[in-house]
Design an enzyme around this catalytic site. Structure first.
Site, PDB file in Angstrom:
ATOM      1  N   LYS A 173      -7.350  -5.499  -6.307  1.00  0.00           N
ATOM      2  CA  LYS A 173      -6.879  -5.212  -4.945  1.00  0.00           C
ATOM      3  C   LYS A 173      -5.350  -5.167  -4.901  1.00  0.00           C
ATOM      4  O   LYS A 173      -4.690  -6.166  -5.184  1.00  0.00           O
ATOM      5  CB  LYS A 173      -7.365  -6.289  -3.966  1.00  0.00           C
ATOM      6  CG  LYS A 173      -7.147  -5.858  -2.506  1.00  0.00           C
ATOM      7  CD  LYS A 173      -7.324  -6.984  -1.520  1.00  0.00           C
ATOM      8  CE  LYS A 173      -6.061  -7.711  -1.217  1.00  0.00           C
ATOM      9  NZ  LYS A 173      -4.987  -6.893  -0.615  1.00  0.00           N
ATOM     10  N   GLY A 226       1.673 -13.307  -6.126  1.00  0.00           N
ATOM     11  CA  GLY A 226       2.021 -13.242  -4.714  1.00  0.00           C
ATOM     12  C   GLY A 226       2.720 -14.514  -4.288  1.00  0.00           C
ATOM     13  O   GLY A 226       3.327 -15.213  -5.115  1.00  0.00           O
ATOM     14  N   THR A 228       3.546 -18.358  -2.871  1.00  0.00           N
ATOM     15  CA  THR A 228       3.082 -19.685  -3.281  1.00  0.00           C
ATOM     16  C   THR A 228       2.005 -20.216  -2.333  1.00  0.00           C
ATOM     17  O   THR A 228       1.007 -20.794  -2.781  1.00  0.00           O
ATOM     18  CB  THR A 228       4.290 -20.647  -3.352  1.00  0.00           C
ATOM     19  OG1 THR A 228       5.138 -20.185  -4.413  1.00  0.00           O
ATOM     20  CG2 THR A 228       3.873 -22.072  -3.626  1.00  0.00           C
ATOM     21  N   THR A 230      -0.151 -18.481  -0.577  1.00  0.00           N
ATOM     22  CA  THR A 230      -1.413 -17.777  -0.865  1.00  0.00           C
ATOM     23  C   THR A 230      -2.018 -18.325  -2.154  1.00  0.00           C
ATOM     24  O   THR A 230      -3.241 -18.496  -2.247  1.00  0.00           O
ATOM     25  CB  THR A 230      -1.164 -16.251  -1.015  1.00  0.00           C
ATOM     26  OG1 THR A 230      -0.324 -15.813   0.039  1.00  0.00           O
ATOM     27  CG2 THR A 230      -2.453 -15.476  -0.995  1.00  0.00           C
ATOM     28  N   GLU A 248       0.884 -16.284 -10.465  1.00  0.00           N
ATOM     29  CA  GLU A 248       2.317 -15.952 -10.586  1.00  0.00           C
ATOM     30  C   GLU A 248       2.869 -15.942  -9.172  1.00  0.00           C
ATOM     31  O   GLU A 248       2.547 -15.055  -8.384  1.00  0.00           O
ATOM     32  CB  GLU A 248       2.492 -14.573 -11.228  1.00  0.00           C
ATOM     33  CG  GLU A 248       1.939 -14.453 -12.637  1.00  0.00           C
ATOM     34  CD  GLU A 248       2.692 -15.299 -13.644  1.00  0.00           C
ATOM     35  OE1 GLU A 248       3.834 -15.710 -13.365  1.00  0.00           O
ATOM     36  OE2 GLU A 248       2.116 -15.578 -14.711  1.00  0.00           O
ATOM     37  N   CYS A 282      10.548 -11.182  -7.558  1.00  0.00           N
ATOM     38  CA  CYS A 282      10.375 -12.635  -7.690  1.00  0.00           C
ATOM     39  C   CYS A 282      11.453 -13.233  -8.581  1.00  0.00           C
ATOM     40  O   CYS A 282      11.764 -14.413  -8.497  1.00  0.00           O
ATOM     41  CB  CYS A 282       8.998 -12.930  -8.254  1.00  0.00           C
ATOM     42  SG  CYS A 282       8.686 -12.056  -9.794  1.00  0.00           S
ATOM     43  N   GLU A 387      12.263 -19.755  -0.454  1.00  0.00           N
ATOM     44  CA  GLU A 387      12.312 -18.355  -0.906  1.00  0.00           C
ATOM     45  C   GLU A 387      12.487 -17.425   0.298  1.00  0.00           C
ATOM     46  O   GLU A 387      11.702 -17.485   1.240  1.00  0.00           O
ATOM     47  CB  GLU A 387      11.024 -17.985  -1.650  1.00  0.00           C
ATOM     48  CG  GLU A 387      11.090 -16.584  -2.230  1.00  0.00           C
ATOM     49  CD  GLU A 387       9.779 -16.122  -2.869  1.00  0.00           C
ATOM     50  OE1 GLU A 387       8.709 -16.334  -2.276  1.00  0.00           O
ATOM     51  OE2 GLU A 387       9.844 -15.532  -3.967  1.00  0.00           O
TER      52      GLU A 387
END
Ligand code: NAD
Length: 483
Positions: A173, A226, A228, A230, A248, A282, A387
């Site tokens: 996805k 994606g 953190t 999630t 990641e 990222c 972030e």
């Protein structure tokens, strides 16, 4: 309007819900396609297709799988411009980046793992004269790959390539914000007659389509890139089901400039590290730590260079800074600039939405933010700890090596760092003490796909890249033979 449907079992299929999500061009604010809003019914169908394809795909020899992945890579290469234009339209990134980084890297991901499997090996241990142990590495079955919007096809292929190469069938996805190149990849599969059901591409929201992938009992592993938060949600569902997990996640990376660095090179690369892709990588260096004695000199050169970045229509080949991915994300980044001001930060350049008068006519409703540099914030304030994931960077002075390391390690994240010094001993010493998965010395974003890639602390669990990725998608079995 073009509908981006799911690709299941080799066919394009409407979502069960018959609902679609509007796909917006961030540079213009216009809806230009509709994305399938999938749910668990679509995932169930895709899993059945993948299970049906698995026996043949997994038992074929490595050359067979290699050949198909290379065909897919060749198809993208032959249609590079089409993919690059689609990536820029979907994401808002400068076309020069799509042409030189995103799409070439997607091609490289496929060809890298297609050839890596031809060189992988399993171990054998001769335990005693009549005992031999060997390790079998077998594909897991059906696996799930979920990717974000910032490097859409680049990260999508970074996951599916090792999964497919090692013999799994995949339910993948892309982000609902940037589905177009994944859709083009499904068209590529159909065009080259890629074996049906081996790769299934499902579109939709994370909380619905993504969550259904994570919770499906027949999906054996989840490879996720994606945010953190999630990642935490995914882990809370997948871990009790004992799925293999690769996460990641976010970053808050430091660029550390020592007084003895090559200043011209450091300034040039620190600007790239902070603002490439509008700061939405990222690995971006969003905190620049600068040794006291060169702080003012670095600051002046850095700000001067940032002011030369050409912001504008991402389809213009000379644009350096395109649009932020969405209105929601633009608002998030702007709210962090407000926070920085409240925390006492001083703006050195940028700090707001781009005035629409300064944009070309077709981009007046796009989501543009000025590249922003802020100073005078303590290392431990929220702006320097959380972030932001946008075109915002802060400058922070440090006194000595220990303080640089302390500041760099102070956040909950641990993805990457970039260290600038001409003293080789210092470079190695600092690299060893940084709590990150990746350290660049006198460089940034120099990638060799054979190296382990990933983060520590809240930047993730596990490593991608090289054999690490191929092995993640396999189950190891020890066979012990007495003869
Ligand atoms: P996100 O977490 O919102 O979404 C990522 C993907 O997960 C999307 O496809 C989304 O639909 C899906 N998703 C969302 N909720 C889900 C759920 N409950 N279950 C399953 N899937 C779900 O992240 P984003 O905003 O798309 O991407 C930005 C983030 O990604 C930043 O934090 C960035 O640092 C991180 N990132 C990390 C790396 C890395 O390699 N460490 C690389 C790129 C981006």
């Amino acid at each position: 309007m073009k509908k981006l449907n799911n690709y299941i079992g080799g066919d394009f299929i409407n979502p069960f819900s018959d609902n679609y999500i509007e796909n917006i061009n961030p540079a213009t604010g216009e809806v230009f396609s509709l994305v399938a809003d999938s749910d668990e019914n679509d995932i169930n169908l895709a899993v059945e297709a993948a299970k049906a394809a698995f026996p043949k795909w997994s038992s074929a020899d490595a050359n067979f799988r290699s050949k198909w992945l290379l065909k897919l890579a060749n198809y993208i290469e032959n249609n590079l411009e089409k993919f690059a234009q689609a990536e820029t339209k979907d994401n808002g990134k400068p076309i020069s980046l799509s042409r030189s980084i995103d799409i070439p890297r997607a091609i490289q991901n496929l060809s890298f793992f297609a050839t890596a499997i031809l060189h992988d090996k399993e171990e054998a241990f001769h335990t005693s004269e009549n005992v031999l142990n060997y390790t079998l590495r077998q594909p897991l079955g059906v696996v799930g790959c979920i990717s974000p919007w910032n490097l859409p096809l680049y990260l999508f292929t970074w996951k599916i390539a090792p999964a497919l190469a090692s013999g799994n069938c995949v339910i993948a996805k892309p982000s609902e914000l940037t589905p177009y190149t994944a859709y083009l990849l499904s068209e590529a599969c159909q065009a080259i007659n890629f074996p049906d059901g081996v790769l299934n591409i499902i579109h939709g929201y994370g909380h619905r389509a993504g969550a259904s992938i994570v919770a499906h009992p027949d999906i054996k592993a989840i490879s996720f890139t994606g945010g953190t938060q999630t990642g935490k949600t995914i882990a809370s569902v997948a871990a009790p089901m004992f799925k293999k997990l690769s996460l990641e996640l976010g970053g808050k990376n430091a660029t550390i400039i020592f007084a003895d660095s090559d200043l011209e090179d450091a300034v040039h690369t620190a600007v790239r590290a902070a603002f490439t892709n509008q700061g939405q990588i990222c690995l971006c260096g969003s905190r620049i730590l600068i040794e006291d004695s060169i702080y003012e000199e670095f600051k002046a050169k850095f700000v001067e260079k940032v002011k030369t970045l050409k912001l504008g229509d991402p389809t213009d080949k000379n644009t350096d800074q395109g649009a932020t991915v969405s209105k929601v994300h633009q608002d998030k980044v702007l709210s962090y600039i407000e926070l920085a001001k409240q925390e006492g930060g001083q703006l050195l350049t940028g700090g707001q939405k781009v005035d629409s008068e300064k944009l070309p006519e077709r981009c007046k409703n796009g989501f543009f933010i000025e590249p922003t540099v802020i100073e005078n914030l303590p290392a431990y304030c929220r702006t320097n700890q959380e972030e932001i994931f946008g075109a915002v960077t802060t400058l922070i002075p440090f006194e000595n090596e220990n303080e640089a390391i302390e500041f760099a390690n102070s956040t909950p994240y641990g993805l990457s760092a970039s260290v600038w010094t001409q003293n080789l001993s210092k470079a190695h010493r600092v690299a060893a003490k940084l709590e990150t998965g990746i350290v660049w010395i006198n460089s940034w974003l120099l990638r060799d796909l054979r190296t382990p890639f990933g983060g520590t602390k809240q930047s993730g669990v596990g490593r991608e890249g090289g054999y690490e990725a191929l092995h993640f998608f396999t189950e190891e079995k020890n066979v012990c033979v007495k003869f």
